[in-house]
Motif scaffolding. Sequence first.
Motif, short mmCIF file in Angstrom:
data_model
loop_
_atom_site.label_atom_id
_atom_site.label_comp_id
_atom_site.label_asym_id
_atom_site.label_seq_id
_atom_site.Cartn_x
_atom_site.Cartn_y
_atom_site.Cartn_z
N UNK A 169 -57.83 36.80 7.55
CA UNK A 169 -58.67 35.64 7.89
C UNK A 169 -57.99 34.34 7.49
N UNK A 170 -57.27 34.38 6.35
CA UNK A 170 -56.60 33.18 5.84
C UNK A 170 -55.21 32.98 6.45
N UNK A 171 -54.88 33.79 7.45
CA UNK A 171 -53.62 33.68 8.19
C UNK A 171 -52.39 33.85 7.30
N UNK A 172 -52.51 34.69 6.30
CA UNK A 172 -51.32 35.08 5.54
C UNK A 172 -50.40 35.80 6.53
N UNK A 173 -49.18 35.31 6.70
CA UNK A 173 -48.36 35.76 7.82
C UNK A 173 -47.95 37.23 7.76
N UNK A 174 -48.07 37.83 6.59
CA UNK A 174 -47.74 39.25 6.47
C UNK A 174 -48.99 40.08 6.13
N UNK A 175 -50.15 39.59 6.60
CA UNK A 175 -51.39 40.35 6.40
C UNK A 175 -51.36 41.62 7.24
N UNK A 176 -51.94 42.67 6.70
CA UNK A 176 -51.91 43.96 7.41
C UNK A 176 -53.29 44.30 7.99
N UNK A 344 -57.37 43.18 -0.01
CA UNK A 344 -57.24 41.86 0.61
C UNK A 344 -56.61 41.96 2.00
N UNK A 345 -55.91 43.09 2.24
CA UNK A 345 -55.22 43.26 3.53
C UNK A 345 -53.86 42.59 3.55
N UNK A 387 -52.15 38.43 -10.41
CA UNK A 387 -52.52 37.02 -10.24
C UNK A 387 -51.93 36.47 -8.93
N UNK A 388 -50.66 36.82 -8.71
CA UNK A 388 -49.97 36.30 -7.53
C UNK A 388 -50.57 36.85 -6.23
N UNK A 389 -50.90 38.13 -6.23
CA UNK A 389 -51.50 38.74 -5.03
C UNK A 389 -52.79 38.00 -4.67
N UNK A 390 -53.59 37.70 -5.69
CA UNK A 390 -54.87 37.02 -5.43
C UNK A 390 -54.64 35.60 -4.91
N UNK A 391 -53.63 34.92 -5.46
CA UNK A 391 -53.32 33.56 -4.99
C UNK A 391 -52.86 33.59 -3.53
N UNK A 392 -52.04 34.58 -3.19
CA UNK A 392 -51.55 34.68 -1.81
C UNK A 392 -52.71 34.97 -0.86
N UNK A 393 -53.54 35.94 -1.22
CA UNK A 393 -54.66 36.32 -0.34
C UNK A 393 -55.56 35.13 -0.05
N UNK A 394 -55.79 34.31 -1.08
CA UNK A 394 -56.68 33.16 -0.92
C UNK A 394 -55.97 31.88 -0.54
N UNK A 395 -54.64 31.95 -0.36
CA UNK A 395 -53.81 30.77 -0.07
C UNK A 395 -54.09 29.65 -1.08
N UNK A 396 -54.12 30.03 -2.36
CA UNK A 396 -54.38 29.01 -3.39
C UNK A 396 -53.06 28.60 -4.02
N UNK A 397 -52.84 27.32 -4.23
CA UNK A 397 -51.67 26.83 -4.94
C UNK A 397 -50.38 27.42 -4.42
N UNK A 398 -49.63 28.04 -5.31
CA UNK A 398 -48.35 28.63 -4.90
C UNK A 398 -48.55 29.72 -3.84
N UNK A 399 -49.72 30.35 -3.87
CA UNK A 399 -50.01 31.39 -2.88
C UNK A 399 -49.99 30.87 -1.46
N UNK A 403 -47.66 32.54 1.29
CA UNK A 403 -48.37 33.15 2.42
C UNK A 403 -47.66 32.93 3.74
N UNK A 404 -46.76 31.94 3.79
CA UNK A 404 -45.99 31.72 5.01
C UNK A 404 -44.64 32.44 4.97
#
Length: 630
Positions: A169-176, A344-345, A387-399, A403-404
């Motif tokens: 949903x958050x368009x993480x480019x490597x979402x499964x 998170x997918x 911590x990093x996985x959660x940031x990426x999933x939510x596109x927060x800060x460094x995530x 995510x791109x």
Amino acid sequence: MPNGFTGTILRVNLTTSAIEKQQFDEQFYRMYMGGGAFGTYFLLKETAAETDALAEENVLTVAPGVTTGAAVSGVSRCCVTALSPATGAVGDSQTGGSIGPMIKRAGYDAIVVAGKSRTPAYLLVDGSDVKIKDASHLKGRSVLDVHDALMQELGGGKLSVLQCGPAGENLVRFACLVADLNDVAGRTGMGAVFGSKNLRAIVVKGGNKISFADPIGLKKLGRLAAERLPDSGFPTTLSKYGTPGVVGFQAEAGNLATHNYSRSFHEGYKELDGVAFEPAIGAGHTTCFGCVVGCRRKVKVEKPYKVTDRLGGPEFETLGLLGSNLDITDPAAVAKANELCNNYGIDTITMGGLAAYLFECAEKGLIAPEGTDGKSLGFGDPEALFWLIERVAGRQGIGDILADGFESAVKKFGPATAAYAIHVKNNGLAVHMAQVKPSQALMYAACPIGPDHMSSEHDWLLASDSEACKGLGIFTGADQSAIRTAADSFGPDKVRMTVYSQYFYSLLDTLSLCMFCWGPGNLFNYSELTDLLGATTGWECTLWELMKVGERRVNMMRQLNAKRGFTREHDCLPARLGKALPDGPAKGKHVDTKAFAKMLDQYYDLMGWDSKTGNPTAAKLLELGLEWTI
Ligand code: SF4
């Protein structure tokens, strides 16, 4: 219409809400057969060279195969194909479970989704009754939550759910995409394509009978697998331990990515081996429809991390990328990271590669603490990974940067960090070391979907000098020294093996067959593959014809990439692979730049592709009946 196919492809346009049923003639089915070839066909026909993978014009296909639904091991996987948000090239990923058979039983050879819904939606396919339903109440919720909510909403029972998670949903480019919680179409960002279409899930209910040409012949093949399984080498190991059972073997051969690919052996590998951790955290297994192997492991952990047994256990690739490559050797920690990714997918392979990049940059002082949102990050720290996985999933800060993918991270953190971004075409490498397996150097660089370890046979097949090898027309010397050389070589034998087996693996992904059952030397042989096609369809296919089907799909994918501007210069490897491995069983091995360039030349020549551009020639396309793509 021959047996095995339903003769109908379901077309859904989420922009216009149009739902249509499309029919093709028998020749279409015989040329393209299903799976990833169907998906690439629709991309070639219906997208433009400049179509963005996250635009509504992208066309996503979910396609089982002609054999799907038969009670035979390894014949019921399912392919998802679309333009990839991770690479910008063709994207393609396979999943197991029961989604494939359910689509066939609902009456479809494929589901093709175009357009974009204005509001969150899910697609409900209940046989011929197809509806686009509101999914506002599912937005932002975890994979587990959404699965349970849909089951409750739709009355449970026999249905299958294929969904993206919040990362998609958050368009993480490597979402499964996750199928029924346990099975994942992990690679190339198909979850982000769902997200870009505002499509949270495809739910399928199917009760139709699939008609096969020779049910007795299929029964015979089904029995053969059960008889052979106890004594069949690789499939036997998979049945007992799943893919985690090969960690020890791969590590002892110096083929386990470690410390961001700077090494290929981790001293703590025994802890990550499924044979060792199965008694402690194993929680049984699941299987894909009709398969006697049952390689999908479940794990359950109570302490120090709580890990549910509902989201599948880590596979070999995950144990490497979220384990040894990050210097994490506690299987419970990897199981937790795997659970987070699945819930998170997120693709565990690219996620692990990005974490390793960041950890090494932090270790080398290339990223200041404010660059990592003030968090201290480093190898061997599971909490930092969670911590990093959660940031990426939510596109927060460094995530949001990660995510791109790798390219945007290097842009943000500077060119000095590029050496530690181990990727090809913005997608992370698998755990196999190209220094040890030169065929993988080729597939990491030149595979149309980006770096992939499941698109050809690995080098050790050539070393085995087995019937499996000969059946593909590959011959090697039988004495041990020749065998060793064959395994390590960058020579023409290796290129030939990669080309022939790439056609074969592409055929498996066209038929949606599992390589663990149908790959060279596993449960079935080549003549049984033609038997399977005959018993399914009634066609008298030869192996030659089927190999051409596999070759056709590879060329379609490569031609799609060519139209999108991909050329030889994109088929390159991370520089780190050219450095000699410092220690372990593969000490000193590296990908020699000149040898690799020669290998790539030979590969293009053998594929019938232009050696300057790496793209299919008009003659090759003509040979495969693909002149319409020119
Ligand atoms: S071997 Fe494993 S992945 Fe392959 S079909 Fe069987 S259960 Fe599924």
